[in-house]
Write a protein that holds these residues in place. Structure first.
Motif, PDB file in Angstrom:
ATOM      1  N   GLU A 104       0.829  -1.210   0.000  1.00 50.65           N
ATOM      2  CA  GLU A 104       0.000   0.000   0.000  1.00 50.65           C
ATOM      3  C   GLU A 104       0.862   1.258   0.000  1.00 50.65           C
ATOM      4  OE1 GLU A 104      -2.673  -0.339   3.276  1.00 50.65           O
ATOM      5  OE2 GLU A 104      -4.040  -1.672   2.190  1.00 50.65           O
TER       6      GLU A 104
ATOM      7  N   ALA B  31       3.872   1.596  -1.184  1.00 50.90           N
ATOM      8  CA  ALA B  31       4.479   1.777  -2.502  1.00 50.90           C
ATOM      9  C   ALA B  31       3.443   2.263  -3.510  1.00 50.90           C
ATOM     10  CB  ALA B  31       5.104   0.468  -2.978  1.00 50.90           C
ATOM     11  N   ARG B  32       2.253   1.624  -3.486  1.00 51.17           N
ATOM     12  CA  ARG B  32       1.221   2.019  -4.451  1.00 51.17           C
ATOM     13  C   ARG B  32       0.766   3.457  -4.202  1.00 51.17           C
ATOM     14  NH1 ARG B  32      -1.266  -1.662  -7.478  1.00 51.17           N
ATOM     15  NH2 ARG B  32      -1.384   0.158  -8.831  1.00 51.17           N
ATOM     16  N   SER B  33       0.715   3.881  -2.939  1.00 50.52           N
ATOM     17  CA  SER B  33       0.227   5.232  -2.638  1.00 50.52           C
ATOM     18  C   SER B  33       1.196   6.283  -3.157  1.00 50.52           C
ATOM     19  CB  SER B  33       0.006   5.403  -1.137  1.00 50.52           C
ATOM     20  OG  SER B  33       1.257   5.572  -0.493  1.00 50.52           O
ATOM     21  N   LEU B  34       2.441   5.875  -3.440  1.00 46.85           N
ATOM     22  CA  LEU B  34       3.412   6.813  -3.999  1.00 46.85           C
ATOM     23  C   LEU B  34       3.305   6.883  -5.519  1.00 46.85           C
ATOM     24  CD1 LEU B  34       6.412   5.742  -1.785  1.00 46.85           C
ATOM     25  CD2 LEU B  34       5.421   8.030  -1.815  1.00 46.85           C
ATOM     26  N   GLY B  35       2.436   6.028  -6.083  1.00 47.27           N
ATOM     27  CA  GLY B  35       2.273   6.004  -7.531  1.00 47.27           C
ATOM     28  C   GLY B  35       3.102   4.941  -8.216  1.00 47.27           C
ATOM     29  N   VAL B  36       3.729   4.067  -7.413  1.00 51.38           N
ATOM     30  CA  VAL B  36       4.559   3.001  -7.996  1.00 51.38           C
ATOM     31  C   VAL B  36       3.650   1.892  -8.519  1.00 51.38           C
ATOM     32  CG1 VAL B  36       6.316   1.270  -7.484  1.00 51.38           C
ATOM     33  CG2 VAL B  36       6.423   3.526  -6.398  1.00 51.38           C
TER      34      VAL B  36
END
Lengths: 242, 490
Positions: free
Chosen positions: B393, B395-400
């Protein structure tokens, strides 16, 4: 101008409907604190704002991008929305610098050199310049959360979401994290904060939203909500926590 | 995405076949039309490995002489009797010469050459045994036979009359071991084989004479390789005429047998024992060990790729992908490795009617990879799922994107969790290569079998083979432990 606009937002986990139709908006530079009892759906609501939870109904528009539209490039949109988690979620196999530099360099936003410079500046800003080479396991909770904030800021987001950022901290470390958040608010960052820190909400928040049972029950300025709550459920909640 | 996976699987299959054909084998492929002839591994004096590791025997000398006489090329595949017959059925080989009795039943599936040897079953007992002087003395006792032999058929036919029970084995050596160990009172086997073994000092004797029996023939699959069969018959006739046939018989069965068809007299050759035997066999064992390691590494490599593919599918959000991966794991974890090896080695070529040089190695690598692949899939799934959801989450929240986050954030952490299980799987796969000796794969266990077949020295051979496995696995585990410690520190 609305930075975030939510209309009729619904979300269920299986047969359990957690959000039953949320309407709200956040203006640019506004600091909105979301309060409410546990299980009221406030964290789920926050996680819908960057699509960490899929939306079942309604619309979420952030910076003119419609998150509910399946064709939106969610990764692109997320670059603009920073998030800070209750449990920090730092990457344990990377040191502090690598944690902060990871997204900007991986997503080709910045060269290594630019990212390094920015990371050092961010560490300075959260007061952790001396921890650049430390690994997360050697940091205290408050330090971890400050690094997590720096990591989120490294993508230069327009909006910051905070999901109970101080709930997992020992009491003596809450202040240092709230201090960093207060600085951010003062600089004009648009922020949505799910929090149990009523003092902080009252002092820093421009607006307070009280959620219960999957609805927004009451909203207004901190003075209105804390000083003169209208709804019965708000009153009984505030009685318990204040 | 789906297309990519399909393409990748196709590539994988291609690689499997490539590796299989690269496998160092006793019989390298030749450019010109070469017949592949399967034979037994342990059927002295018809086929066995001599002290220097070459396959020799009546069958092989005959085949060699006939090929020279008729001018054809062949590649020998010593597979074991059952495996050879099944390989012929599934068109994996062109012919079988393995002291194979010509029977009406077999004529349904195979075409036989003219008979090249008159055989017949005989009973063997331990030379210390004075209790068994006739079939009557077998009442209530156990008798060992080799599957599919005339000895087995004969024992069947008199079982009810004399009231004994029958146990079956896959190769001739095991019959002797069984009787030596006292598991069975006697064994029935083709008489030249029994006579040869006794001459080599295997500690058996024959209280009774031989029974009338059928004869041995060279077999091809029904309706196929007619020209090969013709050449064999023509060559055999020539050898009988020019005396070469008698020469070969004399070499293995003694002069008197060859000239008068009388008793077999074989000069006993002194057998090596103990350290001397181990020393002499060591080069073969070391080569076997090397091949065992080779197959282990290659299989684990593919198992790892399969595990990565199916492991990623197992943690995906897509129900279909998850379903496919679950089916993969359930199938290959649910089938015993031995059955999987049989299915791939014998079943697939028979069903699709293809033949392939180096199929033994390919089939072994396939079976081991699929089996280990199922376990590695579960190891990888478990490793990934052991990492806190918050990591993905964050990592994904950073746009990755998902895949980058998986590769750079989740996997580096998950691998630390997986390493001990990987080491465990490596040890298991290394030991499992021994199972592949059943389909004729030459590796450490098979090298052991071959030496036992020649020398009848089970104790020394299996002791040293066991120790060799133990040493190699201990060394690998120690290295892996050190690696593990370094990974979890870094």
């Amino acid at each position: 101008m609305d930075k975030i606009k939510v209309t009729g937002l619904k979300k269920s986990f299986g047969s359990n409907e957690v959000l039953k139709g949320i309407d709200m908006e956040v203006r640019e530079g506004e600091v909105v604190c979301v309060i409410g009892p546990s299980g009221s759906g406030k964290s789920t609501f926050l996680r819908c704002l960057n699509l960490l939870e899929e939306i079942d109904g309604g619309q979420v528009i952030v910076d003119d991008h419609d998150l509910s539209n399946k064709n939106s490039d969610i990764n692109k949109i997320r670059e603009n929305i920073g998030m800070v988690f209750q449990h920090f979620n730092l990457f344990p196999h990377m040191n502090v610098m690598q944690n902060i530099m990871f997204a900007p360099t991986e997503l080709k936003k910045q060269t290594k050199e630019e990212a390094r410079k920015q990371a050092l500046a961010l560490l300075e800003r959260v007061g952790l310049s001396d921890k650049a080479d430390a690994y997360p396991s050697s940091l205290s909770g408050g330090q971890k959360q400050r690094v997590a904030i720096a990591r989120a800021l490294a993508m230069n987001p327009d909006v910051m979401l905070f999901d109970e950022p101080t709930s997992a901290l020992d009491p003596e470390m809450v202040g240092e994290v709230l201090g960093v958040m207060q600085d951010l608010a003062r600089e004009g960052m648009t922020m949505v904060i799910v929090t149990h820190e009523m003092g902080f909400a009252r002092e820093v928040g421009h607006r307070v939203i009280f959620m219960d049972g999957g609805y927004i029950v009451e909203e207004g300025t901190p003075a209105e909500v804390f000083g003169n709550p209208k709804h019965e459920r708000t009153i009984s909640f505030l009685e318990k926590v204040l | 995405m789906q297309k990519k996976i399909m393409g990748f699987l196709a590539l994988l299959i291609f690689f499997f076949s490539f590796v299989g054909s690269l496998v160092p084998s006793a019989n390298a492929a030749e450019a010109k039309k070469t017949y592949t002839i399967a034979t037994d591994t342990t059927f002295p004096p018809f086929e066995y490995q001599d002290a220097s590791g070459n396959y020799v025997g009546i069958d092989l000398d005959l085949l060699k002489a006939i090929a020279e006489d008729q001018g054809f090329e062949y590649r020998l595949q010593p597979l074991g009797f059952n495996a050879a017959v099944q390989a012929l059925q599934s068109n994996n080989v062109d012919g079988v010469i393995a002291g194979m009795s010509i029977t009406d039943e077999r004529k349904q599936t195979f075409d036989f050459s003219d008979p090249y040897f008159e055989a017949g079953p005989i009973m063997g007992v331990d030379e210390q045994n004075t209790a068994i002087m006739s079939y009557e003395d077998l009442r209530g006792l156990r008798v060992a036979v080799k599957t599919g032999t005339e000895g087995a058929a004969f024992a069947e036919s008199i079982r009810d009359q004399y009231g004994f029970t029958i146990v079956t084995f896959d190769d001739s050596t095991q019959l002797i071991e069984e009787v030596k160990a006292g598991g069975s009172a006697a064994y029935f086997e083709d008489y030249p084989v029994v006579a040869y073994g006794i001459a080599q000092g295997n500690g058996m004797k024959t209280p009774l004479g031989k029974e009338a029996g059928g004869s041995y023939g060279f077999a091809v699959n029904k309706g196929q390789n007619a020209e090969l069969l013709e050449m064999f018959n023509a060559g055999l006739a020539n050898l009988r005429e020019n005396g070469k046939y008698d020469e070969i018989m004399a070499k293995y069965l003694g002069e008197s047998f060859a000239s008068e068809g009388g008793e077999i007299e074989i000069a006993a050759t002194p057998q090596m024992r103990g350290l001397e035997l181990i020393g002499a066999s060591m080069p073969a064992f070391l080569k076997g060990m090397g091949l065992t390691l080779y197959y282990t590494i290659v299989s684990l490599f593919f198992a790892f790729i399969l595990g990565l593919i199916f492991g990623s599918m197992k943690v995906s959000h897509n129900k279909v992908l998850r379903g496919i991966a679950t089916v993969f794991v359930d199938i290959f974890r649910g089938i015993p490795l031995l059955i999987l090896a049989f299915f791939i080695y014998f079943g697939i070529p028979q069903a699709f009617g293809f033949t392939m040089p180096g199929w033994t190695g390919t089939a072994a690598v396939l079976a081991l990879s699929l089996n280990a692949g199922a376990y590695v899939t579960e190891i990888i799934r478990g490793g990934i799922q052991s990492i806190d959801k918050g990591q993905m989450e964050a990592a994904r929240s950073l746009g990755v994107p998902y895949r980058t986050a998986m590769r750079k954030i989740i996997m580096p952490q998950a691998i630390k969790v997986m390493v001990p299980s990987f080491i465990n799987q490596m040890v298991i796969t290394l030991k499992d290569t021994s199972i592949m000796s059943i389909i004729g794969l030459i590796e450490l266990t098979q090298s052991g079998k071959l030496v036992v077949a020649r020398t009848f020295q089970s104790f020394e051979v299996w002791l040293i083979i066991g120790i060799m496995y133990l040493i190699v696995i201990t060394i690998l585990t120690k290295i892996a432990d050190r690696l593990e410690r370094r990974i979890s520190r870094g």
